[in-house]
Design an enzyme around this catalytic site. Structure first.
Site, PDB file in Angstrom:
ATOM      1  N   ASP A  50       0.867  -1.177   0.000  1.00  0.00           N
ATOM      2  CA  ASP A  50       0.000   0.000   0.000  1.00  0.00           C
ATOM      3  C   ASP A  50       0.905   1.227   0.000  1.00  0.00           C
ATOM      4  O   ASP A  50       1.651   1.449   0.970  1.00  0.00           O
ATOM      5  CB  ASP A  50      -0.886  -0.030   1.244  1.00  0.00           C
ATOM      6  CG  ASP A  50      -1.845   1.140   1.345  1.00  0.00           C
ATOM      7  OD1 ASP A  50      -1.671   2.132   0.600  1.00  0.00           O
ATOM      8  OD2 ASP A  50      -2.760   1.081   2.190  1.00  0.00           O
ATOM      9  N   VAL A  51       0.848   2.033  -1.050  1.00  0.00           N
ATOM     10  CA  VAL A  51       1.781   3.155  -1.156  1.00  0.00           C
ATOM     11  C   VAL A  51       1.568   4.202  -0.072  1.00  0.00           C
ATOM     12  O   VAL A  51       2.457   5.022   0.180  1.00  0.00           O
ATOM     13  CB  VAL A  51       1.701   3.825  -2.545  1.00  0.00           C
ATOM     14  CG1 VAL A  51       2.160   2.869  -3.630  1.00  0.00           C
ATOM     15  CG2 VAL A  51       0.307   4.371  -2.828  1.00  0.00           C
ATOM     16  N   TYR A 141     -10.440  14.712  -4.588  1.00  0.00           N
ATOM     17  CA  TYR A 141      -9.525  14.176  -5.606  1.00  0.00           C
ATOM     18  C   TYR A 141      -8.678  15.296  -6.198  1.00  0.00           C
ATOM     19  O   TYR A 141      -7.451  15.182  -6.301  1.00  0.00           O
ATOM     20  CB  TYR A 141     -10.335  13.479  -6.695  1.00  0.00           C
ATOM     21  CG  TYR A 141      -9.508  12.858  -7.789  1.00  0.00           C
ATOM     22  CD1 TYR A 141      -8.913  11.611  -7.611  1.00  0.00           C
ATOM     23  CD2 TYR A 141      -9.337  13.499  -9.011  1.00  0.00           C
ATOM     24  CE1 TYR A 141      -8.153  11.026  -8.622  1.00  0.00           C
ATOM     25  CE2 TYR A 141      -8.584  12.928 -10.024  1.00  0.00           C
ATOM     26  CZ  TYR A 141      -7.991  11.694  -9.832  1.00  0.00           C
ATOM     27  OH  TYR A 141      -7.245  11.125 -10.841  1.00  0.00           O
ATOM     28  N   LYS A 145      -4.585  15.714  -5.955  1.00  0.00           N
ATOM     29  CA  LYS A 145      -3.767  15.794  -7.164  1.00  0.00           C
ATOM     30  C   LYS A 145      -3.079  17.159  -7.274  1.00  0.00           C
ATOM     31  O   LYS A 145      -1.954  17.264  -7.758  1.00  0.00           O
ATOM     32  CB  LYS A 145      -4.633  15.534  -8.396  1.00  0.00           C
ATOM     33  CG  LYS A 145      -5.109  14.095  -8.531  1.00  0.00           C
ATOM     34  CD  LYS A 145      -3.963  13.123  -8.733  1.00  0.00           C
ATOM     35  CE  LYS A 145      -4.445  11.743  -9.159  1.00  0.00           C
ATOM     36  NZ  LYS A 145      -3.328  10.797  -9.396  1.00  0.00           N
ATOM     37  N   THR A 176      -9.658   4.195 -18.813  1.00  0.00           N
ATOM     38  CA  THR A 176      -9.136   3.167 -17.921  1.00  0.00           C
ATOM     39  C   THR A 176     -10.277   2.615 -17.068  1.00  0.00           C
ATOM     40  O   THR A 176     -11.362   3.194 -17.015  1.00  0.00           O
ATOM     41  CB  THR A 176      -8.053   3.729 -16.976  1.00  0.00           C
ATOM     42  OG1 THR A 176      -8.689   4.500 -15.938  1.00  0.00           O
ATOM     43  CG2 THR A 176      -7.059   4.601 -17.719  1.00  0.00           C
TER      44      THR A 176
END
Length: 232
Positions: A50-51, A141, A145, A176
């Site tokens: 898990d980053v 989000y 970002k 994606t």
């Protein structure tokens, strides 16, 4: 260990990450991955991690180094997407979004930086056009970002004198699995607002990553907007 340069990709199991793995293989890299999945197609070695967990990332990078050798190129593409009005975003949702996107980048950068300095290597982070333009229903989000852009520019300034380039791609909506079939970003009404009238493809984004990693030796702290003209 091979004599090929070693690249590390996070989130390499699908989407932009998978296209990046394929691109790096074609460029002659040995590729290692950090992903929630235990296996990534094409990668020489994958560590399930898990980053957002700094200790797990540090251990995973050490394991990859032992298996493949020092890392000279890094792409951080691990992430997820969700929409919600600001009033409906819980504290946990805000924190998770920041931990995965900004925290994931910071954790991987810190763990790989000694190798990148030794190799005079390169790091490319994947952000989003929402970091630049924002979006209705995308606050947490877009905020996460957007934080990536600030970190990339600051790290780039810090390590450029040591020969390391740090840059960023900011894709628009991309075809994606992150975009559900009923996503508003896939709707014809949205696509007609784009100058190119289409979503970006993972391969198109990967080609921009390839340029920043392998060819853009003078790019430092730059953001390449791969977004079909969504932000001009």
């Amino acid at each position: 260990m091979s004599g090929q340069p070693v690249a590390l990709v996070t989130g390499g199991a699908s989407g932009i990450g998978a296209a990046t793995v394929d691109m790096l293989l074609r460029r002659g890299f040995t590729v290692g991955c950090l992903d929630l999945k235990e296996s990534v197609a094409g990668a020489e070695y994958t560590v399930a991690a898990d980053v957002s967990d700094a200790d797990a990332v540090r251990e995973a990078v050490s394991e990859l180094r032992d298996q493949l050798g020092p890392v000279s190129a890094v792409v951080t593409s691990a992430g997820y997407y969700e929409m919600a009005p600001v009033a409906d975003i819980t504290v946990d949702a805000w924190r998770r979004m920041l931990r995965v996107h900004l925290g994931g980048l910071v954790n991987v950068a810190r763990a790989t930086l000694p190798d990148l300095v030794d190799a005079r290597g390169a790091l490319v982070a994947v952000a989003s056009e929402l970091a630049v333009g924002g979006g209705d229903g995308d606050a947490h989000y877009a905020a996460a970002k957007g934080a990536i852009l600030g970190f990339v520019r600051s790290l780039a300034a810090e390590v450029a004198p040591q020969g390391v380039t740090v840059n960023c791609v900011a894709p628009g909506p991309t075809d994606t699995p992150l975009l559900a079939a009923d996503s508003p970003w896939r709707a014809k009404e949205y696509l007609t607002t784009l100058p190119l009238r289409k979503l970006a493809t993972p391969r198109e984004v990967a080609r921009c990553i390839e340029y920043l990693l392998c060819d853009a030796t003078f790019s430092v702290g730059d953001v390449v907007n791969v977004n079909s003209g969504a932000v001009i």
